[in-house]
Design a protein around this motif. Sequence first.
Motif, PDB file in Angstrom:
ATOM      1  N   ALA A  88       0.829  -1.209   0.000  1.00  0.00           N
ATOM      2  CA  ALA A  88       0.000   0.000   0.000  1.00  0.00           C
ATOM      3  C   ALA A  88       0.861   1.255   0.000  1.00  0.00           C
ATOM      4  CB  ALA A  88      -0.932  -0.004   1.210  1.00  0.00           C
ATOM      5  N   GLU A  89       1.941   1.251   0.775  1.00  0.00           N
ATOM      6  CA  GLU A  89       2.828   2.404   0.811  1.00  0.00           C
ATOM      7  C   GLU A  89       3.477   2.643  -0.554  1.00  0.00           C
ATOM      8  OE1 GLU A  89       4.961   5.658   1.634  1.00  0.00           O
ATOM      9  OE2 GLU A  89       3.323   4.788   2.821  1.00  0.00           O
ATOM     10  N   ARG A  90       3.875   1.559  -1.216  1.00  0.00           N
ATOM     11  CA  ARG A  90       4.462   1.680  -2.547  1.00  0.00           C
ATOM     12  C   ARG A  90       3.455   2.294  -3.516  1.00  0.00           C
ATOM     13  NH1 ARG A  90       9.321   2.649  -2.793  1.00  0.00           N
ATOM     14  NH2 ARG A  90      10.720   1.412  -4.072  1.00  0.00           N
ATOM     15  N   TYR A  91       2.223   1.826  -3.470  1.00  0.00           N
ATOM     16  CA  TYR A  91       1.187   2.352  -4.359  1.00  0.00           C
ATOM     17  C   TYR A  91       0.906   3.826  -4.075  1.00  0.00           C
ATOM     18  CZ  TYR A  91      -0.144  -2.356  -6.022  1.00  0.00           C
ATOM     19  OH  TYR A  91      -0.166  -3.603  -6.593  1.00  0.00           O
ATOM     20  N   ARG A  92       0.851   4.189  -2.794  1.00  0.00           N
ATOM     21  CA  ARG A  92       0.574   5.596  -2.460  1.00  0.00           C
ATOM     22  C   ARG A  92       1.675   6.504  -2.989  1.00  0.00           C
ATOM     23  NH1 ARG A  92      -1.118   3.333   2.584  1.00  0.00           N
ATOM     24  NH2 ARG A  92       0.877   3.914   3.518  1.00  0.00           N
ATOM     25  N   ARG A  93       2.899   6.048  -2.862  1.00  0.00           N
ATOM     26  CA  ARG A  93       4.023   6.838  -3.371  1.00  0.00           C
ATOM     27  C   ARG A  93       3.912   7.016  -4.884  1.00  0.00           C
ATOM     28  NH1 ARG A  93       7.821  10.554  -1.742  1.00  0.00           N
ATOM     29  NH2 ARG A  93       9.851  10.188  -2.689  1.00  0.00           N
ATOM     30  N   ALA A  94       3.543   5.949  -5.575  1.00  0.00           N
ATOM     31  CA  ALA A  94       3.393   6.037  -7.028  1.00  0.00           C
ATOM     32  C   ALA A  94       2.237   6.959  -7.412  1.00  0.00           C
ATOM     33  CB  ALA A  94       3.174   4.646  -7.608  1.00  0.00           C
ATOM     34  N   LEU A  95       1.166   6.941  -6.629  1.00  0.00           N
ATOM     35  CA  LEU A  95       0.042   7.840  -6.911  1.00  0.00           C
ATOM     36  C   LEU A  95       0.463   9.306  -6.772  1.00  0.00           C
ATOM     37  CD1 LEU A  95      -2.940   6.016  -5.155  1.00  0.00           C
ATOM     38  CD2 LEU A  95      -2.681   6.429  -7.613  1.00  0.00           C
ATOM     39  N   GLU A  96       1.300   9.601  -5.802  1.00  0.00           N
ATOM     40  CA  GLU A  96       1.788  10.971  -5.647  1.00  0.00           C
ATOM     41  C   GLU A  96       2.616  11.395  -6.859  1.00  0.00           C
ATOM     42  OE1 GLU A  96       3.848  10.701  -1.967  1.00  0.00           O
ATOM     43  OE2 GLU A  96       2.005  10.583  -0.771  1.00  0.00           O
ATOM     44  N   PHE A  97       3.435  10.470  -7.344  1.00  0.00           N
ATOM     45  CA  PHE A  97       4.209  10.736  -8.567  1.00  0.00           C
ATOM     46  C   PHE A  97       3.264  10.994  -9.738  1.00  0.00           C
ATOM     47  CE2 PHE A  97       6.224   8.907 -12.416  1.00  0.00           C
ATOM     48  CZ  PHE A  97       7.340   9.733 -12.518  1.00  0.00           C
ATOM     49  N   ALA A  98       2.226  10.157  -9.862  1.00  0.00           N
ATOM     50  CA  ALA A  98       1.258  10.322 -10.946  1.00  0.00           C
ATOM     51  C   ALA A  98       0.549  11.662 -10.856  1.00  0.00           C
ATOM     52  CB  ALA A  98       0.241   9.174 -10.903  1.00  0.00           C
ATOM     53  N   ALA A  99       0.186  12.056  -9.649  1.00  0.00           N
ATOM     54  CA  ALA A  99      -0.511  13.327  -9.473  1.00  0.00           C
ATOM     55  C   ALA A  99       0.375  14.500  -9.866  1.00  0.00           C
ATOM     56  CB  ALA A  99      -0.983  13.472  -8.026  1.00  0.00           C
ATOM     57  N   ASP A 100       1.666  14.433  -9.531  1.00  0.00           N
ATOM     58  CA  ASP A 100       2.583  15.505  -9.920  1.00  0.00           C
ATOM     59  C   ASP A 100       2.684  15.639 -11.433  1.00  0.00           C
ATOM     60  OD1 ASP A 100       3.102  16.258  -7.366  1.00  0.00           O
ATOM     61  OD2 ASP A 100       5.159  15.514  -7.286  1.00  0.00           O
ATOM     62  N   LEU A 101       2.541  14.518 -12.126  1.00  0.00           N
ATOM     63  CA  LEU A 101       2.570  14.541 -13.595  1.00  0.00           C
ATOM     64  C   LEU A 101       1.257  15.045 -14.191  1.00  0.00           C
ATOM     65  CD1 LEU A 101       4.273  11.105 -14.271  1.00  0.00           C
ATOM     66  CD2 LEU A 101       5.167  13.319 -15.026  1.00  0.00           C
ATOM     67  N   GLY A 102       0.173  14.993 -13.413  1.00  0.00           N
ATOM     68  CA  GLY A 102      -1.146  15.310 -13.944  1.00  0.00           C
ATOM     69  C   GLY A 102      -1.808  14.107 -14.589  1.00  0.00           C
ATOM     70  N   ALA A 103      -1.426  12.905 -14.153  1.00  0.00           N
ATOM     71  CA  ALA A 103      -1.968  11.675 -14.739  1.00  0.00           C
ATOM     72  C   ALA A 103      -3.362  11.370 -14.187  1.00  0.00           C
ATOM     73  CB  ALA A 103      -1.031  10.504 -14.445  1.00  0.00           C
ATOM     74  N   SER A 104      -4.079  10.514 -14.911  1.00  0.00           N
ATOM     75  CA  SER A 104      -5.435  10.157 -14.500  1.00  0.00           C
ATOM     76  C   SER A 104      -5.665   8.650 -14.404  1.00  0.00           C
ATOM     77  CB  SER A 104      -6.463  10.770 -15.461  1.00  0.00           C
ATOM     78  OG  SER A 104      -6.234  10.339 -16.798  1.00  0.00           O
TER      79      SER A 104
END
Length: 273
Positions: A88-104
Amino acid sequence: MKPPLPVLGLALPIERLLEFRPWLLEHGGRDLELQDAVRPEVLDGDWQPLVARARQALDGYTGRLGIHGPYDGLWMASFDPFVRRMIAERYRRALEFAADLGASHMVIHSPFLFFGHPQMAHTPGNGLEREIEWVHDTLQTVLPLARNLGLVLVIENIRDTNPQPLRTLVQSFGSEQVRMSLDVGHAHLMQQLGGPAPDQWVKEAGPLLAHLHLQDNDGLLDRHWSPGQGGVNWRALFAALQTLPSQPRLILEVRHEQLPVAAQWLVAQGLAC
């Protein structure tokens, strides 16, 4: 009147964006999936310079952007609560990266690793309910974050031999934030072990299908060949896609040097643009 041809997208690391930028800008912006978040050194480091590089390369891009999330060793149906928290921690970190990119969207891997007969593994009589509970526990802090960041989790078939467990898992969330992803090459591999063909996966997934990885192989290894170089029935696949109520993201996930060939072959067959 024939329906319009589906528009191809592609999967790339950020370092190769400029190389494919003109093609990405076609058709109002093709779908794009960035692959950098699969690398631990990206998620554990300072990714801001990498994100800035991506934003510069994508200036003016208006297509749908996503990422492939981390997956190596991340079995989200683990029975070990400590492992589930780590994933879960790994996924949350990746989601933060995605959000910084503006991904959906973010791709994560199915937990239904094949072990047994295709019609017996991961079925209601053989532990499916328990496996789904463990996945829900893994994602209990991940899904609210995805929702807050405006990201959809698409769960990709890996060694799934039967579409029904993955469909049941996705339906169990009752959320627009969780959808199915079909890797065509993976489905073709598992077809050799009794699973359905990729076009049947599309039919079984129906409106839950939001994303595809387009790649081919010989049924022996996950080769990520260009469409047409292996054994996938691409005409049947695209015919099945025409029956869906909305267009999933069609991501060419082949070896990067093969991306032009892959796109040109599908266009030449009259299957996509």
